[in-house]
Motif scaffolding. Sequence first.
Motif, mmCIF file in Angstrom:
data_model
loop_
_atom_site.group_PDB
_atom_site.id
_atom_site.type_symbol
_atom_site.label_atom_id
_atom_site.label_comp_id
_atom_site.label_asym_id
_atom_site.label_seq_id
_atom_site.Cartn_x
_atom_site.Cartn_y
_atom_site.Cartn_z
ATOM 1 N N CYS A 86 0.862 -1.124 -0.124
ATOM 2 C CA CYS A 86 0.038 -0.039 0.028
ATOM 3 C C CYS A 86 0.892 1.304 0.041
ATOM 4 O O CYS A 86 0.521 2.249 -0.550
ATOM 5 N N ALA A 87 1.993 1.164 0.761
ATOM 6 C CA ALA A 87 2.888 2.431 0.708
ATOM 7 C C ALA A 87 3.425 2.706 -0.449
ATOM 8 O O ALA A 87 3.787 3.698 -0.940
ATOM 9 N N SER A 88 3.761 1.496 -1.290
ATOM 10 C CA SER A 88 4.517 1.681 -2.779
ATOM 11 C C SER A 88 3.599 2.814 -3.768
ATOM 12 O O SER A 88 4.083 3.181 -4.770
ATOM 13 N N THR A 89 2.393 3.138 -3.436
ATOM 14 C CA THR A 89 1.255 4.075 -4.131
ATOM 15 C C THR A 89 2.021 5.357 -4.167
ATOM 16 O O THR A 89 1.860 6.298 -4.990
ATOM 17 N N TRP A 90 3.028 5.709 -3.091
ATOM 18 C CA TRP A 90 3.653 6.953 -3.047
ATOM 19 C C TRP A 90 5.029 6.932 -2.790
ATOM 20 O O TRP A 90 5.958 7.692 -3.007
ATOM 21 N N ILE A 91 5.626 5.803 -2.179
ATOM 22 C CA ILE A 91 7.109 5.610 -2.207
ATOM 23 C C ILE A 91 7.318 4.193 -2.013
ATOM 24 O O ILE A 91 7.031 3.389 -1.028
ATOM 25 N N PRO A 92 7.994 3.647 -3.271
ATOM 26 C CA PRO A 92 8.009 2.211 -3.620
ATOM 27 C C PRO A 92 9.031 1.330 -2.339
ATOM 28 O O PRO A 92 8.952 0.328 -2.195
ATOM 29 N N VAL A 93 10.165 2.169 -1.929
ATOM 30 C CA VAL A 93 10.860 1.548 -0.682
ATOM 31 C C VAL A 93 10.427 2.428 0.534
ATOM 32 O O VAL A 93 10.927 3.511 0.574
ATOM 33 N N GLN A 94 9.975 1.612 1.402
ATOM 34 C CA GLN A 94 9.583 2.125 2.362
ATOM 35 C C GLN A 94 10.512 2.663 3.441
ATOM 36 O O GLN A 94 10.224 3.937 3.987
ATOM 37 N N SER A 95 11.724 2.078 3.614
ATOM 38 C CA SER A 95 12.687 2.514 4.303
ATOM 39 C C SER A 95 13.108 4.178 3.868
ATOM 40 O O SER A 95 13.956 4.625 4.657
ATOM 41 N N CYS A 96 12.987 4.209 2.528
ATOM 42 C CA CYS A 96 13.365 5.671 2.523
ATOM 43 C C CYS A 96 12.730 6.766 2.799
ATOM 44 O O CYS A 96 13.223 8.038 2.653
ATOM 45 N N VAL A 97 11.606 6.692 3.587
ATOM 46 C CA VAL A 97 10.866 7.714 4.516
ATOM 47 C C VAL A 97 11.956 8.283 5.325
ATOM 48 O O VAL A 97 11.868 9.374 5.476
ATOM 49 N N PHE A 98 12.915 7.285 5.982
ATOM 50 C CA PHE A 98 13.808 7.875 7.050
ATOM 51 C C PHE A 98 15.153 7.729 6.206
ATOM 52 O O PHE A 98 16.082 8.834 6.767
ATOM 53 N N GLU A 99 15.543 6.833 5.533
ATOM 54 C CA GLU A 99 16.944 6.973 4.963
ATOM 55 C C GLU A 99 16.891 6.850 3.552
ATOM 56 O O GLU A 99 16.985 5.727 2.904
ATOM 57 N N ASN A 109 17.458 1.621 -6.730
ATOM 58 C CA ASN A 109 16.663 0.242 -6.308
ATOM 59 C C ASN A 109 15.874 -0.009 -7.438
ATOM 60 O O ASN A 109 14.885 0.939 -8.084
ATOM 61 N N GLU A 110 15.871 -1.289 -7.661
ATOM 62 C CA GLU A 110 15.201 -1.757 -8.639
ATOM 63 C C GLU A 110 13.590 -1.649 -8.652
ATOM 64 O O GLU A 110 12.860 -1.494 -9.534
ATOM 65 N N ARG A 111 13.119 -1.519 -7.261
ATOM 66 C CA ARG A 111 11.650 -1.193 -7.271
ATOM 67 C C ARG A 111 11.074 0.254 -7.774
ATOM 68 O O ARG A 111 10.041 0.319 -7.659
ATOM 69 N N CYS A 112 12.171 1.044 -7.743
ATOM 70 C CA CYS A 112 11.635 2.453 -8.170
ATOM 71 C C CYS A 112 12.030 2.490 -9.802
ATOM 72 O O CYS A 112 11.666 3.751 -10.226
ATOM 73 N N ARG A 113 12.381 1.604 -10.271
ATOM 74 C CA ARG A 113 12.666 1.684 -11.857
ATOM 75 C C ARG A 113 11.550 2.182 -12.620
ATOM 76 O O ARG A 113 11.391 3.129 -13.724
ATOM 77 N N GLU A 114 10.052 1.399 -12.258
ATOM 78 C CA GLU A 114 9.013 1.706 -13.245
ATOM 79 C C GLU A 114 8.322 2.853 -12.653
ATOM 80 O O GLU A 114 7.591 3.711 -13.433
ATOM 81 N N ARG A 115 8.413 3.197 -11.418
ATOM 82 C CA ARG A 115 7.527 4.375 -10.678
ATOM 83 C C ARG A 115 8.371 4.836 -9.383
ATOM 84 O O ARG A 115 9.486 3.793 -8.920
ATOM 85 N N GLY A 116 8.113 5.903 -9.025
ATOM 86 C CA GLY A 116 8.910 6.224 -7.558
ATOM 87 C C GLY A 116 9.518 7.460 -7.890
ATOM 88 O O GLY A 116 10.033 7.765 -9.158
#
Length: 294
Positions: A86-99, A109-116
């Motif tokens: 659910c968090a991936s709708t606005w930030i694909p890598v959740q830990s990037c909220v803090f770091e 990060n591969e999870r951000c290749r398509e969106r993010g």
Amino acid sequence: MRRRGMTAFDHHAISWRWEGFRPALLVHDLKADEVREMGEEFRPGERLDLTLSETRRCVGSFVDGGYEPCKMRNVVSGQFDQCPLCASTWIPVQSCVFEPECDGVHRTNERCRERGGEICAREHHVYAAFYGDLIKVGMTLSTRFMERAVEQGADAVAKLGSYPNRKAAREAENRLSKEMGATQWVRRTSFLKAQGAAKDRGSYQDRLDELLSPLDGSVSDPGPVIMLDRYPLLPYDPSNASFAQVAGRHRGEVLGCKGKWLFYRLRDGRTIILEMSNVPSRYATFGLANLNKP
């Protein structure tokens, strides 16, 4: 959703938010299947009767302006009230909220290749928040600067600098907090202790100028100290106040709110402080209407 077979919870808390100096709890009404904003219940002088679950489940997400509950009803814990999906709708890598891993443009990060990257690539402010004699350094999206300061219940705030992305702001936050001897985290006991030690704007400005003067211009664009003195909170005695366990029933006279904290008074005169930022992801019932139903 039931708690120990006793309470049929009729709301799922989504977020605790401030609009100016007006707080509200955004909830999903499980019976009506609609999103509601609960704000009147937290005004000074109101009677509080709020029961909160121990269980925490993902708050879902907002997509194209509409609310979508978490399809898996995933359990959440710690600082996150959303599951990674659910968090991936606005930030694909959740830990990037803090770091943050990257600048949001050159994505690592591969999870951000398509969106993010939309959040991480936007301008951020690093700020100093004042709590009595205590100073905290933090970062936030530039567009949320004042909202973030109010969310944290600071007595005053000042922008220290603007940075092109979240990673650059995080690096500046670490550096400035060290150089200024300021914290990045205000413990609840420190917050309570500071409530009786608020200063005037001139005192805060003098303190900030003193801390910034040895930094040789490394703070490029500091702003003036802005007082945050319109919280809807009645006077109370900090020496007769204590923090509540979030899960359970909360009953009393509402004294008001400051940042993530709700203050209410018991019949014996004691003040209880409830951490409202820990309410989202929990199930809630207002009043006794749904208690003891089979």
